[in-house]
Design a protein around this motif. Structure first.
Motif, PDB file in Angstrom:
ATOM      1  N   GLN A 152     -18.033  -0.395  -1.372  1.00  0.00           N
ATOM      2  CA  GLN A 152     -16.611  -0.415  -0.831  1.00  0.00           C
ATOM      3  C   GLN A 152     -16.763   0.117   0.597  1.00  0.00           C
ATOM      4  O   GLN A 152     -17.393   1.187   0.617  1.00  0.00           O
ATOM      5  CB  GLN A 152     -15.742   0.127  -1.351  1.00  0.00           C
ATOM      6  CG  GLN A 152     -15.591  -0.506  -2.822  1.00  0.00           C
ATOM      7  CD  GLN A 152     -16.462   0.143  -3.914  1.00  0.00           C
ATOM      8  OE1 GLN A 152     -16.081   1.334  -4.146  1.00  0.00           O
ATOM      9  NE2 GLN A 152     -17.394  -0.534  -4.473  1.00  0.00           N
ATOM     10  N   SER A 189      -7.260  -9.819  -1.789  1.00  0.00           N
ATOM     11  CA  SER A 189      -6.923  -8.662  -2.768  1.00  0.00           C
ATOM     12  C   SER A 189      -5.948  -8.982  -4.146  1.00  0.00           C
ATOM     13  O   SER A 189      -5.620 -10.241  -4.113  1.00  0.00           O
ATOM     14  CB  SER A 189      -6.808  -7.299  -2.192  1.00  0.00           C
ATOM     15  OG  SER A 189      -6.646  -6.238  -3.046  1.00  0.00           O
ATOM     16  N   THR A 228      -8.054   5.429 -11.015  1.00  0.00           N
ATOM     17  CA  THR A 228      -7.253   4.477 -10.358  1.00  0.00           C
ATOM     18  C   THR A 228      -6.037   5.093  -9.745  1.00  0.00           C
ATOM     19  O   THR A 228      -5.569   4.972  -8.625  1.00  0.00           O
ATOM     20  CB  THR A 228      -6.935   3.388 -11.009  1.00  0.00           C
ATOM     21  OG1 THR A 228      -6.099   3.613 -12.258  1.00  0.00           O
ATOM     22  CG2 THR A 228      -8.052   2.454 -11.244  1.00  0.00           C
ATOM     23  N   CYS A 233      -6.525   1.885  -3.374  1.00  0.00           N
ATOM     24  CA  CYS A 233      -6.449   0.256  -3.509  1.00  0.00           C
ATOM     25  C   CYS A 233      -5.876  -0.518  -2.441  1.00  0.00           C
ATOM     26  O   CYS A 233      -5.196   0.351  -1.695  1.00  0.00           O
ATOM     27  CB  CYS A 233      -5.604   0.091  -4.842  1.00  0.00           C
ATOM     28  SG  CYS A 233      -5.755  -1.398  -5.519  1.00  0.00           S
ATOM     29  N   ASP A 234      -5.848  -1.578  -2.206  1.00  0.00           N
ATOM     30  CA  ASP A 234      -5.057  -2.506  -1.181  1.00  0.00           C
ATOM     31  C   ASP A 234      -4.620  -3.765  -1.884  1.00  0.00           C
ATOM     32  O   ASP A 234      -4.755  -4.063  -2.987  1.00  0.00           O
ATOM     33  CB  ASP A 234      -6.021  -2.915  -0.147  1.00  0.00           C
ATOM     34  CG  ASP A 234      -7.393  -3.537  -0.663  1.00  0.00           C
ATOM     35  OD1 ASP A 234      -7.383  -4.157  -1.601  1.00  0.00           O
ATOM     36  OD2 ASP A 234      -8.170  -3.830   0.400  1.00  0.00           O
ATOM     37  N   PHE A 266      -3.782   1.045   2.627  1.00  0.00           N
ATOM     38  CA  PHE A 266      -4.303   1.603   1.383  1.00  0.00           C
ATOM     39  C   PHE A 266      -3.003   2.295   0.829  1.00  0.00           C
ATOM     40  O   PHE A 266      -2.146   2.793   1.461  1.00  0.00           O
ATOM     41  CB  PHE A 266      -5.419   2.024   1.459  1.00  0.00           C
ATOM     42  CG  PHE A 266      -6.593   1.469   2.235  1.00  0.00           C
ATOM     43  CD1 PHE A 266      -7.066   0.349   2.189  1.00  0.00           C
ATOM     44  CD2 PHE A 266      -6.823   2.318   3.779  1.00  0.00           C
ATOM     45  CE1 PHE A 266      -8.022  -0.061   2.906  1.00  0.00           C
ATOM     46  CE2 PHE A 266      -8.029   1.494   4.323  1.00  0.00           C
ATOM     47  CZ  PHE A 266      -8.496   0.514   4.097  1.00  0.00           C
ATOM     48  N   TRP A 269      -2.187   4.578  -6.388  1.00  0.00           N
ATOM     49  CA  TRP A 269      -1.558   4.161  -7.591  1.00  0.00           C
ATOM     50  C   TRP A 269      -0.445   5.129  -7.834  1.00  0.00           C
ATOM     51  O   TRP A 269       0.743   4.964  -8.154  1.00  0.00           O
ATOM     52  CB  TRP A 269      -2.422   3.907  -8.632  1.00  0.00           C
ATOM     53  CG  TRP A 269      -2.509   2.332  -8.546  1.00  0.00           C
ATOM     54  CD1 TRP A 269      -4.071   1.777  -8.313  1.00  0.00           C
ATOM     55  CD2 TRP A 269      -1.828   1.122  -8.796  1.00  0.00           C
ATOM     56  NE1 TRP A 269      -4.221   0.506  -8.306  1.00  0.00           N
ATOM     57  CE2 TRP A 269      -2.744  -0.026  -8.485  1.00  0.00           C
ATOM     58  CE3 TRP A 269      -0.541   0.949  -8.791  1.00  0.00           C
ATOM     59  CZ2 TRP A 269      -2.289  -1.306  -8.349  1.00  0.00           C
ATOM     60  CZ3 TRP A 269       0.133  -0.187  -9.100  1.00  0.00           C
ATOM     61  CH2 TRP A 269      -0.844  -1.451  -8.797  1.00  0.00           C
ATOM     62  N   VAL A 332      -7.603  -4.070 -13.581  1.00  0.00           N
ATOM     63  CA  VAL A 332      -7.090  -3.845 -12.408  1.00  0.00           C
ATOM     64  C   VAL A 332      -7.072  -2.083 -12.410  1.00  0.00           C
ATOM     65  O   VAL A 332      -7.698  -1.537 -11.510  1.00  0.00           O
ATOM     66  CB  VAL A 332      -6.214  -4.243 -11.504  1.00  0.00           C
ATOM     67  CG1 VAL A 332      -5.914  -3.530 -10.393  1.00  0.00           C
ATOM     68  CG2 VAL A 332      -6.562  -5.660 -11.239  1.00  0.00           C
ATOM     69  N   GLN A 338     -12.998   2.178  -5.704  1.00  0.00           N
ATOM     70  CA  GLN A 338     -12.000   1.978  -4.905  1.00  0.00           C
ATOM     71  C   GLN A 338     -11.803   0.573  -4.398  1.00  0.00           C
ATOM     72  O   GLN A 338     -12.693  -0.129  -3.747  1.00  0.00           O
ATOM     73  CB  GLN A 338     -12.038   3.082  -3.603  1.00  0.00           C
ATOM     74  CG  GLN A 338     -12.172   4.285  -4.061  1.00  0.00           C
ATOM     75  CD  GLN A 338     -11.984   5.319  -2.867  1.00  0.00           C
ATOM     76  OE1 GLN A 338     -10.835   5.560  -2.762  1.00  0.00           O
ATOM     77  NE2 GLN A 338     -12.932   5.904  -2.266  1.00  0.00           N
ATOM     78  N   HIS A 339     -10.692  -0.093  -4.733  1.00  0.00           N
ATOM     79  CA  HIS A 339     -10.668  -1.412  -4.500  1.00  0.00           C
ATOM     80  C   HIS A 339     -10.036  -1.904  -2.963  1.00  0.00           C
ATOM     81  O   HIS A 339      -8.928  -1.877  -2.847  1.00  0.00           O
ATOM     82  CB  HIS A 339      -9.567  -2.052  -5.519  1.00  0.00           C
ATOM     83  CG  HIS A 339      -9.612  -3.680  -5.590  1.00  0.00           C
ATOM     84  ND1 HIS A 339      -8.833  -4.290  -4.723  1.00  0.00           N
ATOM     85  CD2 HIS A 339     -10.483  -4.643  -6.119  1.00  0.00           C
ATOM     86  CE1 HIS A 339      -8.872  -5.732  -4.839  1.00  0.00           C
ATOM     87  NE2 HIS A 339      -9.910  -5.804  -5.669  1.00  0.00           N
ATOM     88  N   VAL A 340     -10.958  -1.740  -2.133  1.00  0.00           N
ATOM     89  CA  VAL A 340     -10.455  -2.000  -0.769  1.00  0.00           C
ATOM     90  C   VAL A 340     -11.631  -2.917  -0.030  1.00  0.00           C
ATOM     91  O   VAL A 340     -12.735  -2.992  -0.277  1.00  0.00           O
ATOM     92  CB  VAL A 340     -10.421  -0.481   0.018  1.00  0.00           C
ATOM     93  CG1 VAL A 340      -9.543   0.220  -0.688  1.00  0.00           C
ATOM     94  CG2 VAL A 340     -11.818   0.273  -0.059  1.00  0.00           C
TER      95      VAL A 340
END
Length: 377
Positions: A152, A189, A228, A233-234, A266, A269, A332, A338-340
């Motif tokens: 990422q 996303s 998380t 995250c995005d 970004f 959570w 998720v 890192q979900h970006v």
């Protein structure tokens, strides 16, 4: 963002009742829409829902894209008229091989019908996919435990992963029509929008969960991990996705390219969860790893509670199992990454759209309430 097209534009939105489908219809009908004025056909598998604003499309078509004869019957009459296809349809099966089969059949049927006519006017196909492109089939029970995702932030020039992925197959189908037809791919996303007919709808899942917590007076517990909770995250606003797809469809430089499409910011959570408690007016409870619970199992037990809420609040008659995706949200919130996504390529090519994720969520929650999909406070 200057449009390069001055010809009559006719759009076919396949999946028009989903989050992005609705946003596309509304964006295309704006007087300022790039490439316009647009005539808009909206297509979906089921009849038009009561909350769908008819003024956003010129014609609504209900047909089963898995069935070639049904597809041909409904689309052949407009095959010499449609100039742009916006593909935001999806059907989800248990395994990725099944996903490949059903989704590739749908896309192939639609494009075959629209291009078979000698008078075909189709010029461009905008295909929406997502970050599973960079992670592999994360919801597939066969492959999920062995996936090695890309680093990422996710970038568009990453090579394909060595796992089955229906996104890859759809890209291959679309690009096979080049150079006669141009294409663009839009990798989202977590999508934020308003619909009761989007399979992966994290916001609606959270809204239903919160409504049940509020109705029963129980805490709004975080069903994820510490990782998380504390990592970036995005998300992707459905209106932003619509804008990027329209831009790419009428801008020469952007054609035959794949683009990430996220809001450009970004969040953590732990901050988002605090915000959601305010939006939904529920009791906040910070992460408690010793109080972990089976979110998917608990949601499955709440169908009757949701039915009570729907009846009491006079909401759209929905079944919780059809409008929420607890298993997908659970996945998720258990990511070990890192979900970006990188938005650099999109900006380099001339698309500068963005959205404030927190404002986006508040706006779409208000919209869901107006549509009577979730209860008002």
């Amino acid at each position: 963002m200057e449009s390069q097209s001055h010809n009559k534009s006719v759009a076919l939105i396949v999946g028009v009742t989903g989050m992005v489908g609705l946003s596309l219809a509304e964006a295309l009908k704006k007087p300022t829409a790039l490439g316009g004025p647009w005539k808009v056909y909206g297509a979906a598998r089921r009849p038009k829902p009561s909350w769908f604003p008819s003024s956003t499309i010129d014609h609504y078509i209900a047909f089963d894209a898995v069935n070639f004869d049904d597809t041909q019957h409904h689309l052949n009459p407009i095959s010499n008229e449609v100039t742009h296809v916006f593909w935001v349809a999806i059907q989800v099966r248990e395994t990725e091989e099944e996903n490949i089969s059903v989704n590739s059949t749908m896309l192939s049927n639609v494009l075959n019908v629209l291009t078979l006519s000698p008078n075909s006017t189709l010029k461009h196909v905008a295909l929406q996919t997502g970050t599973k492109h960079y992670m592999g089939p994360i919801f597939d029970p066969i492959h999920a435990g062995q996936l090695v995702p890309h680093d990422q932030p996710f970038q568009e020039d990453s090579v394909r992963l060595p796992y089955p992925n229906f996104y890859y197959t759809l890209e291959d189908i679309v690009t096979a029509y080049s150079p006669k037809i141009t294409w663009s791919v839009h990798r989202s996303s977590i999508i934020v929008g308003a619909s009761s007919r989007s399979f992966y709808n994290a916001l609606l899942t959270l809204a239903v969960y919160a409504a049940i917590c509020r109705y029963q007076g129980t805490p709004f517990r975080y069903p994820g991990t510490r990782y998380t909770w504390e990592h970036f995250c995005d998300m992707s606003d459905s209106g932003l996705l619509a804008d990027q797809q329209i831009w790419a469809s009428v801008t020469d430089k952007a054609k035959n390219q794949a683009f990430n499409c996220t809001n450009g910011d970004f969040f953590l959570w732990k901050n988002m969860w605090k915000f959601l408690t305010e939006v939904f007016d529920v009791k906040y409870e910070p992460l408690n790893e010793e109080n972990e619970f089976d979110f998917v199992g608990e949601m499955e037990k709440k169908e009757s509670v949701w039915n009570e809420i729907v009846k009491k609040e006079g909401l759209e008659n929905t079944k919780m199992g059809e409008i929420t995706c607890p298993a997908a949200l659970h996945a998720v919130l258990h990511f070990g990454l890192q979900h970006v996504c990188s938005m650099t390529k999109s900006r380099e090519y001339g698309f500068f759209g963005y959205a404030n994720t927190f404002k986006s969520i508040r706006m779409w929650v208000d919209r869901l309430r107006e549509m009577k999909i979730i209860p008002k406070l």
